[in-house]
Write a protein that holds these residues in place. Structure first.
Motif, PDB file in Angstrom:
ATOM      1  N   PHE A 206       0.839  -1.197   0.000  1.00  0.00           N
ATOM      2  CA  PHE A 206       0.000   0.000   0.000  1.00  0.00           C
ATOM      3  C   PHE A 206       0.874   1.248   0.000  1.00  0.00           C
ATOM      4  O   PHE A 206       0.655   2.190  -0.750  1.00  0.00           O
ATOM      5  CB  PHE A 206      -0.917   0.024   1.220  1.00  0.00           C
ATOM      6  N   GLN A 207       1.889   1.227   0.832  1.00  0.00           N
ATOM      7  CA  GLN A 207       2.765   2.374   1.020  1.00  0.00           C
ATOM      8  C   GLN A 207       3.466   2.736  -0.286  1.00  0.00           C
ATOM      9  O   GLN A 207       3.591   3.904  -0.639  1.00  0.00           O
ATOM     10  CB  GLN A 207       3.772   2.015   2.102  1.00  0.00           C
ATOM     11  N   ASP A 209       2.345   2.124  -3.152  1.00  0.00           N
ATOM     12  CA  ASP A 209       1.321   2.272  -4.177  1.00  0.00           C
ATOM     13  C   ASP A 209       1.387   1.165  -5.226  1.00  0.00           C
ATOM     14  O   ASP A 209       1.185   1.414  -6.409  1.00  0.00           O
ATOM     15  CB  ASP A 209       1.436   3.657  -4.841  1.00  0.00           C
ATOM     16  N   TRP A 210       1.690  -0.037  -4.779  1.00  0.00           N
ATOM     17  CA  TRP A 210       1.616  -1.190  -5.667  1.00  0.00           C
ATOM     18  C   TRP A 210       0.171  -1.640  -5.809  1.00  0.00           C
ATOM     19  O   TRP A 210      -0.253  -2.174  -6.808  1.00  0.00           O
ATOM     20  CB  TRP A 210       2.457  -2.348  -5.112  1.00  0.00           C
ATOM     21  N   ILE A 211      -0.553  -1.438  -4.758  1.00  0.00           N
ATOM     22  CA  ILE A 211      -1.975  -1.792  -4.759  1.00  0.00           C
ATOM     23  C   ILE A 211      -2.754  -0.656  -4.122  1.00  0.00           C
ATOM     24  O   ILE A 211      -2.202   0.128  -3.340  1.00  0.00           O
ATOM     25  CB  ILE A 211      -2.248  -3.085  -3.959  1.00  0.00           C
ATOM     26  N   ARG A 212      -4.037  -0.556  -4.490  1.00  0.00           N
ATOM     27  CA  ARG A 212      -4.899   0.469  -3.897  1.00  0.00           C
ATOM     28  C   ARG A 212      -6.219  -0.149  -3.466  1.00  0.00           C
ATOM     29  O   ARG A 212      -6.721  -1.051  -4.112  1.00  0.00           O
ATOM     30  CB  ARG A 212      -5.202   1.570  -4.921  1.00  0.00           C
ATOM     31  N   ARG A 213      -6.746   0.380  -2.399  1.00  0.00           N
ATOM     32  CA  ARG A 213      -8.043  -0.089  -1.928  1.00  0.00           C
ATOM     33  C   ARG A 213      -9.132   0.364  -2.874  1.00  0.00           C
ATOM     34  O   ARG A 213      -9.063   1.430  -3.462  1.00  0.00           O
ATOM     35  CB  ARG A 213      -8.356   0.512  -0.554  1.00  0.00           C
ATOM     36  N   ARG A 214     -10.162  -0.472  -3.004  1.00  0.00           N
ATOM     37  CA  ARG A 214     -11.374  -0.036  -3.670  1.00  0.00           C
ATOM     38  C   ARG A 214     -12.391   0.240  -2.597  1.00  0.00           C
ATOM     39  O   ARG A 214     -12.295  -0.277  -1.488  1.00  0.00           O
ATOM     40  CB  ARG A 214     -11.895  -1.140  -4.589  1.00  0.00           C
ATOM     41  N   THR A 215     -13.378   1.008  -2.936  1.00  0.00           N
ATOM     42  CA  THR A 215     -14.390   1.295  -1.927  1.00  0.00           C
ATOM     43  C   THR A 215     -15.355   0.127  -1.831  1.00  0.00           C
ATOM     44  O   THR A 215     -15.678  -0.515  -2.832  1.00  0.00           O
ATOM     45  CB  THR A 215     -15.183   2.566  -2.309  1.00  0.00           C
ATOM     46  N   VAL A 220      -8.610  -5.439  -4.018  1.00  0.00           N
ATOM     47  CA  VAL A 220      -7.732  -4.295  -4.223  1.00  0.00           C
ATOM     48  C   VAL A 220      -7.321  -4.272  -5.697  1.00  0.00           C
ATOM     49  O   VAL A 220      -7.345  -5.300  -6.372  1.00  0.00           O
ATOM     50  CB  VAL A 220      -6.462  -4.361  -3.346  1.00  0.00           C
ATOM     51  N   THR A 223      -1.777  -1.579  -9.238  1.00  0.00           N
ATOM     52  CA  THR A 223      -1.388  -0.460 -10.096  1.00  0.00           C
ATOM     53  C   THR A 223      -0.371  -0.943 -11.129  1.00  0.00           C
ATOM     54  O   THR A 223       0.258  -1.980 -10.936  1.00  0.00           O
ATOM     55  CB  THR A 223      -0.758   0.667  -9.271  1.00  0.00           C
TER      56      THR A 223
END
Lengths: 240, 240
Positions: A206-207, A209-215, A220, A223
């Motif tokens: 996460f830190q 930015d390899w992956i991002r949360r979806r709402t 996930v 990226t």
DNA sequence: CCCATGTTTCGATGGCGGCCGAAGCATTCC
DNA sequence: GGAATGCTTCGGCCGCCATCGAAACATGGG
């Protein structure tokens, strides 16, 4: 008071679809409001409130108030592990009933199958692929119940910014090997990485930015940067 | 069909006192007849039969017929682990409610507290003491989620007749360290030894007549020979 | 073959608990 | 302060399920 009763009390709380749905919604480790949980379980707020109160009393979830919202989250990693364990038993293969279980037991959503969080670590194809790659390149050794990081693995982690020896130091590890826990993924039916290492890797992803949360989902998104770096660092192949 | 439903189905089966009592009775790993389980849970045979049928269908227990008896046992180690996990969550300490939980949560029976089997390994003071002694003398290293046997530990095991390298070979272990799983003991609230090693040690202890089963309870008695040998081999002190 | 024992099936009963409507409390925004 | 939003409490309804009696089924022994 008797042991069996308290046992049954906990299990009974898990054993009801509405509560189970809420707990699963909390399995990504985030805290959700009472109304969000009500929506997730498709019940009215007052019904949800009742369930949440009972689960809070039993220390399955805990609550923190912020303004007029009440955020609920799983009370401890032990609860998350328990939920995982139930899933494992629920989808364990049995010789007699394979024909029933083989079809459509995994998460329906394709995004969910590809990559999702599982309390504090990564699951889905991504989680399994990273784990496989680590094992394949001898950075990690895994057994049915335990696992440890090799010297080359510790080096690799160091390079991407995880201070593994330090991370594992407070758990009385002395010899550089250590501390990760395989966790059966019920969509892939394969072990993937939980425990301290799984948690650290997920946080790092996460830190960086390899992956991002979806709402509104545990799924996930990976990226483009993530795709590159997963390949570069871990030799992960996701596309074949 | 949906994941949550199957999850809830399993948990609901655990979450009822009668079934919970039966499952606990099976936690020593032995197979019990339907009537024995009915007696243990203090219900009529027909009630027990109903519960057992449902638990069998859900693959929580399995049954083998012998004459006019039907012997039920836990369907898999995963089920035993699940039950342990529920106990762990049920008796987890929480800052807010310590005062409630501290009193009389462990097994009442003194023999149970001293030594008992936990599915396929040893628990109670004996289980904890052996584990502590192994750790103290650096035969074993334990963390919160995993553990492994040191070289000196493997030697010790070899001497008492457990072929540890061989035992762990089929779980893709390469470097001599390995494979045991800590299991939280809810009477001692301490980690003790489960997994392949716990199972092998327990089996050995019966085989060498260090411990003997009692009828109708998971508690085991420690023989004088056992007392001597536990002390000689493992430097276990049980009497202080 | 008949009876005893172990186990299951069926049907009826009773109680626990999930659910929602209505109302009440708390917090924030205007 | 008043209205809106988020959450909880209360009360009543309804359905599910644990339980047991009665009876059927299976197995083994005499």
């Amino acid at each position: 008071m008797p042991n069996d009763a308290k046992f049954a009390e906990i299990a009974a709380l898990l054993g009801e679809t509405t509560r189970a749905t809420m707990l699963h919604a909390l399995m990504d480790g985030r805290a959700l409001t009472a109304s969000e949980l009500a929506r997730a379980a498709r019940v009215t707020p007052q019904t949800a409130s009742n369930h949440l109160a009972r689960m809070t009393a039993a220390n399955l979830v805990c609550v923190s108030q912020q303004g007029r919202h009440r955020y609920y989250r799983l009370a401890s990693p032990a609860v998350a592990r328990l939920i995982e364990n139930v899933m494992q038993v629920a989808f364990e293969r049995h010789p007699a009933s394979i024909s029933f279980n083989t079809i459509a037991t995994g998460p329906r959503d394709a995004a969910m199958r590809l990559a999702r969080t599982c309390y504090d670590h990564l699951a889905g194809r991504l989680g399994v692929a990273i784990t496989d790659a680590l094992v394949e390149h001898h950075h990690l050794e895994l057994t049915a119940d335990a696992g440890w990081v090799t010297d080359s693995g510790a080096q690799l982690l160091q390079q991407i910014g995880i201070d593994w020896p330090n991370l594992s130091a407070d758990r009385r590890n002395q010899s550089g090997r250590v501390l990760c826990r395989p966790c059966l993924d019920w969509s892939e039916r394969r072990a993937h990485l939980a425990g301290a290492l799984g948690s650290a890797l997920c946080e790092l992803a996460f830190q960086k930015d390899w992956i991002r949360r979806r709402t509104d989902t545990r799924a996930v998104m990976i990226t483009p940067k993530g795709r590159r770096d997963f390949r570069a660092w871990f030799k992960v192949r996701l596309d074949d």
